[in-house]
Design a protein around this motif. Sequence first.
Motif, PDB file in Angstrom:
ATOM      1  N   ALA A  93       8.783  -1.463  -4.341  1.00  0.00           N
ATOM      2  CA  ALA A  93       8.793  -1.888  -3.724  1.00  0.00           C
ATOM      3  C   ALA A  93       7.173  -2.178  -3.617  1.00  0.00           C
ATOM      4  O   ALA A  93       6.332  -3.207  -3.876  1.00  0.00           O
TER       5      ALA A  93
ATOM      6  N   ASP B  81       7.398  -8.111 -13.831  1.00  0.00           N
ATOM      7  CA  ASP B  81       8.458  -7.174 -13.077  1.00  0.00           C
ATOM      8  C   ASP B  81       9.765  -6.675 -13.918  1.00  0.00           C
ATOM      9  O   ASP B  81      10.425  -7.235 -14.246  1.00  0.00           O
TER      10      ASP B  81
ATOM     11  N   GLN C  88      13.221  -2.712 -13.296  1.00  0.00           N
ATOM     12  CA  GLN C  88      14.966  -2.630 -14.057  1.00  0.00           C
ATOM     13  C   GLN C  88      15.203  -2.983 -15.877  1.00  0.00           C
ATOM     14  O   GLN C  88      15.808  -2.364 -16.111  1.00  0.00           O
TER      15      GLN C  88
ATOM     16  N   LYS D 112      11.639   2.766 -11.150  1.00  0.00           N
ATOM     17  CA  LYS D 112      12.780   3.522 -11.515  1.00  0.00           C
ATOM     18  C   LYS D 112      13.517   4.335 -12.809  1.00  0.00           C
ATOM     19  O   LYS D 112      12.767   5.377 -12.115  1.00  0.00           O
TER      20      LYS D 112
HETATM   21  C1  LIG Z   1      14.688  -1.738  -7.818  1.00  0.00           C
HETATM   22  C2  LIG Z   1      13.908  -3.255  -8.365  1.00  0.00           C
HETATM   23  C3  LIG Z   1      12.605  -3.499  -7.556  1.00  0.00           C
HETATM   24  C4  LIG Z   1      12.505  -2.392  -6.213  1.00  0.00           C
HETATM   25  O1  LIG Z   1      11.611  -0.778  -6.758  1.00  0.00           O
HETATM   26  P1  LIG Z   1      12.573  -0.368  -4.647  1.00  0.00           P
HETATM   27  O2  LIG Z   1      12.564   1.537  -5.773  1.00  0.00           O
HETATM   28  O3  LIG Z   1      14.232  -0.549  -4.994  1.00  0.00           O
HETATM   29  O4  LIG Z   1      11.442  -0.381  -4.097  1.00  0.00           O
HETATM   30  C5  LIG Z   1      11.743  -4.222  -7.680  1.00  0.00           C
HETATM   31  N1  LIG Z   1      11.715  -5.235  -8.989  1.00  0.00           N
HETATM   32  C6  LIG Z   1      13.123  -4.428  -9.917  1.00  0.00           C
HETATM   33  C7  LIG Z   1      13.395  -5.926 -11.042  1.00  0.00           C
HETATM   34  C8  LIG Z   1      13.825  -4.159  -9.051  1.00  0.00           C
HETATM   35  O5  LIG Z   1      15.271  -4.039 -10.391  1.00  0.00           O
END
Ligand SMILES: *Cc1c(COP(=O)(O)O)cnc(C)c1O
Length: 401
Positions: A107, A226, A229, A256
């Motif tokens: 985030a 983004d 993941q 992640k």
């Molecule tokens: C998990 C995730 C986030 C947020 O990550 P955090 O470390 O939980 O703040 C943002 N974007 C995507 C696509 C995610 O899978």
Amino acid sequence: MKRTEQIIAQTERVTARNYAPLPVVLTRAEGVFAWDVEGRRYLDCISAYSSLNQGHRHPRILQALISQAGRLTLTSRAVHNDRLGPFLEKLCNAAEMDMALPMNTGAEAVETAIKVARKWGYRVKGVPQDEAEIIVCRNNFHGRTTTIVGFSSEPQYREDFGPFTPGFVTIDYGDAAALERAIGPRTVAFLVEPIQAEAGIIVPPAGYLSAARALCREHRVLLMLDEIQTGLGRTGRLFDYQHEPDAKPDVLILGKALGGGVYPVSAVLASAEVLGLLRPGDHGSTFGGNPLAAAVGEAALEVIIESRLPARAAELGSYLLEKLKTLKSPNVVSIRGRGLLVGIEIAREAGTARHFSEKLLERGVLCKDTHEQVIRLAPPLIVQKDQLDWLVDQLRFALTP
Ligand SMILES: *Cc1c(COP(=O)(O)O)cnc(C)c1O
């Protein structure tokens, strides 16, 4: 009372209930397996929401953590440390980007990308101050800060948490024509996930990212992917956008698995034209870029590249999808995904995905529901073929009426 129930009761007494965990208490893990306090073993197909691409406690990443912990752990960016440069150089080379800005959680990296895009909009594109717009997609998931949930389309993520930050425009996912219509003179960026994972493993039509890339280039809009993941090997390439020709973003957001399953590490990568706009004091994080994070991040990246985890994910992901398609259960509506990011959509009449996750838990599989009807499978990328065969057997048993 069993230990599991005791621990859950004690935890729930003192923990805010912002999650609904499966009724299992883990105490140890290694590679693709985790063990609970009763000594039962599970194949981990949650992988901390795809943060464990390298597996639990990868020896090389643990070694990096331990040896760095013996030398220097936290400095803040008030001074330099000797780990950040080598880490970000490797990361920038891998992503073919000029610069990176290190943060901790996903985030925070998304928030960073939003700030940088706005600054680029004002300083480079010439958008009038405070009028920048960022286009986002319906059913997005980008994290849980107030700004980010403000442009979520999920009522529960928003309800009771307003008022929200203005400046976001929402369009349908997977629809390049909608993107073209939404772009205006104040648009500074398009923020999008290459696959909407939290939304239920929604794979956009082929050519979507390439089309978005071309539109963003044509209209001078930053394409911000983004890949928190989908990135770092999960879907069969180092970054998911590499599945499409000419889809390299202007801004790449990672998190992640960048932390190798041991430590929160995230980053925003971009060209010097974009990240070079930041001046001392514009943005910061006490922990972002600390030497422990940098040592872990560097090892996490090296393991992904040197163990060829993206290629493994591609090969094993195709194998898993093919095998899953032989399940032929009336309880399953569809099976979709890319690499080792797979969603199994459960028919509403059959029950919730949560119900089937609990059945699978009893059979030694950790997996989690996402969006009511979808079971997400995201094992560590070091998983073996015979372990996937075993997984499919458990799924066949749990999903057959
Ligand atoms: C998990 C995730 C986030 C947020 O990550 P955090 O470390 O939980 O703040 C943002 N974007 C995507 C696509 C995610 O899978």
